[in-house]
Design a protein around this motif. Structure first.
Motif, PDB file in Angstrom:
ATOM      1  N   GLN A 101       0.822  -1.210   0.000  1.00  0.00           N
ATOM      2  CA  GLN A 101       0.000   0.000   0.000  1.00  0.00           C
ATOM      3  C   GLN A 101       0.859   1.264   0.000  1.00  0.00           C
ATOM      4  O   GLN A 101       0.653   2.180   0.801  1.00  0.00           O
TER       5      GLN A 101
ATOM      6  N   SER B 219      -3.208   5.015   0.179  1.00  0.00           N
ATOM      7  CA  SER B 219      -2.931   3.658   0.605  1.00  0.00           C
ATOM      8  C   SER B 219      -2.716   3.601   2.103  1.00  0.00           C
ATOM      9  O   SER B 219      -2.155   4.525   2.693  1.00  0.00           O
ATOM     10  N   ASN B 220      -3.155   2.528   2.697  1.00  0.00           N
ATOM     11  CA  ASN B 220      -2.812   2.192   4.076  1.00  0.00           C
ATOM     12  C   ASN B 220      -3.204   3.259   5.102  1.00  0.00           C
ATOM     13  O   ASN B 220      -2.643   3.296   6.184  1.00  0.00           O
TER      14      ASN B 220
END
Length: 77
Positions: free
Chosen positions: A60, A74-75
């Motif tokens: 991610q 991401s993440n």
């Protein structure tokens, strides 16, 4: 509309998944062992494909930015 992609080199493990999904937008930097976003390629790649590449990143590490606003992070960073 301006689309950008950012790859966090601290998270990227160089799996190359993004380069397989969006080869014009991402390239594996063999020296560093991480993927990098290619500005011209990102601009010419469909937004949906960029998000798919970001979602498919095993660590991610990819964010997608549209007109200066992060639209996929991401993440949860």
């Amino acid at each position: 509309m301006t689309i950008e992609s950012r790859v966090d080199p601290e998270l990227c493990i160089g799996s190359g998944d993004c380069t397989r999904l969006a080869p014009a937008a991402f390239q594996l930097d063999e020296d560093q062992g991480v993927s990098v976003a290619l500005a011209n390629g990102v601009a010419g790649t469909a937004f949906e494909v960029l998000v798919q590449a970001a979602r498919g990143c095993p660590t991610q590490a990819i964010d997608i930015v549209r007109d200066g606003e992060v639209v996929y992070r991401s993440n949860g960073r």
